[in-house]
Design an enzyme around this catalytic site. Structure first.
Site, PDB file in Angstrom:
ATOM      1  CG  ASP A  25     -61.517 -27.352   7.496  1.00 13.27           C
ATOM      2  OD1 ASP A  25     -62.601 -27.003   6.991  1.00 13.27           O
ATOM      3  OD2 ASP A  25     -61.394 -27.714   8.680  1.00 13.27           O
ATOM      4  CG  ASP A  33     -65.028 -15.619   6.985  1.00  9.82           C
ATOM      5  OD1 ASP A  33     -66.025 -14.998   6.567  1.00  9.82           O
ATOM      6  OD2 ASP A  33     -64.901 -15.990   8.171  1.00  9.82           O
ATOM      7  CG  ASP A  93     -67.304 -29.701  12.706  1.00  7.50           C
ATOM      8  OD1 ASP A  93     -67.725 -29.448  13.852  1.00  7.50           O
ATOM      9  OD2 ASP A  93     -66.120 -29.993  12.471  1.00  7.50           O
TER      10      ASP A  93
END
Length: 395
Positions: free
Chosen positions: A97, A45, A183
């Site tokens: 993650d 990202d 989330d």
């Protein structure tokens, strides 16, 4: 040539993830599930610390099928996860993650659990490394449960195994307008739509790693983002669950985990402007979703603070918050022979405050810690009286 569908697509969203990414990807390589059954979609990202380059190195050497996607920085975890989900082909999806890691048997155990029970979501036990993980959900292994009959509502992170068909059937994606709590929204919706949820509590599946540099996303963001998160989750629950006890059970989570901390010890140090703003942000949420059934499921200090927020009594709230910040223990007031326990936080039976005694009444789970409390004493006396009557009648 026959292409076999992977069992699991592991979606890794990564931003400035070095050096944590090294251990994260190593944990994928060390999975006991055959590498041919694993697909990895890694989304860089907009990193500038070598994250993107390391992902390419991993893809070149991995036995699993790895796709690396590079994009401009999106500002949050939702976009990378959505991009990865859009490219996924596995029967299941797991969101990993980049600073965390999997236990070696994690994917194998979770896939087996889902396949055995036909469940749509599997929670693998989480342990913390320099972080405190959620604990309420890991009391026991559950082959099949749901969000109303377990404590899974207290673990709404995205690090679960999701059946991809469920996500695609309902076009589920992470809300990119939220910068915290995205989330929780996604996972709660999955719980509510799922045909069963499984919990693995007897084997660690996931290691939640605390970053030394303090850059973990859950530590960032202003208080207004927390209200955004609470609002979104409350609205989702209200939309998907009819009014009543089941809705109130779920509402406990956003009230307790997201909203209440805004009126915790840090509130005592807030400026008057911030305090007023917090009350303004909370008012529509309290008006719409705060009920007696939610209140009774909370501890006394939690219930008292949220009641004062609902009643717009900031002048009373500050004394309660400062009392809690001091870590003092409230006096216990036992009545009715120990069957009723009141915890005397500030303003208890104050004529000027005018607060009802019920706010201070401890429910059994909290009252059990008070010396002299007599749980079930009423029922025991009734049974004893009935037995005596029966004995007298038999003479």
């Amino acid at each position: 040539m026959t292409v076999t569908q992977p069992d699991v697509t592991v979606v890794v969203g990564a931003y400035e993830a070095m050096p944590y990414l090294v251990e994260c990807l190593r944990s994928v390589e060390e999975q006991t599930l055959d590498a041919a059954r694993i697909e990895v979609i890694a989304v860089d990202d907009g990193s500038t610390d070598g994250t993107g380059e390391y992902l390419e190195e991993f893809a070149a050497r991995s036995a699993a099928h790895v796709t690396v996607i590079h994009q401009e920085n999106s500002g949050g975890p939702s976009s990378p996860r959505n991009v990865g989900l859009g490219k996924a082909s596995g029967r299941y999806v797991f969101f990993l993650d980049a600073d965390d890691r999997l236990a070696p048997e994690a994917l194998e155990r979770m896939v087996a659990m889902a396949d055995r029970n036909g469940t749509d979501v599997v929670l693998g036990k989480v342990e913390g490394i320099n972080r405190v993980p959620p604990k309420a959900a890991w009391v026991e292994t559950l082959e099949r449960t749901d969000v109303f009959h377990s404590n899974i509502k207290f673990t709404l992170s995205a690090q679960k195994l999701f059946r991809r068909a469920l996500l695609e059937r309902h076009s589920m994606r992470f809300d990119e307008s939220l910068f915290t709590g995205e989330d929780a929204l996604f996972t709660m919706e999955a719980y509510l739509r799922a045909d069963g949820v499984s919990v693995i509590a007897d084997h660690t599946c996931y290691y939640l790693v605390g970053r030394d540099d303090g850059k973990h996303v859950t530590k960032s963001g202003s208080y207004t983002l927390r209200f955004d998160s609470a609002r979104a989750l409350m609205n989702l629950i209200a939309e998907m669950v009819p009014p009543g006890v089941e809705r109130d059970k779920l509402m406990v989570r956003p009230f307790l985990v997201t909203l209440l901390p805004q009126f915790g010890p840090k509130y005592a140090g807030d400026s008057e402007r911030v305090r007023r703003h917090k009350f303004e942000l909370a008012k529509p949420l309290m008006d719409a979703h705060w009920t007696d059934e939610v209140a009774v499921r909370l501890k006394v200090d939690e219930r008292l603070r949220l009641h004062l927020v609902a009643q717009e009594r900031p002048e009373l709230l500050l004394a309660v918050v400062e009392f809690i910040k001091s870590k003092k223990r409230p006096d216990s007031v036992l009545e009715r022979g120990g069957r009723r326990v009141y915890l005397a936080y500030p303003h208890f039976r104050s004529a000027s405050a005018g607060l009802p005694d019920s706010l201070y009444l401890a429910e059994p789970r909290e009252a059990r810690g008070v010396e002299g409390y007599r749980e079930g004493a009423v029922l025991l006396r009734r049974v004893t009286r009935k037995a005596r009557r029966m004995l007298r009648a038999g003479r």
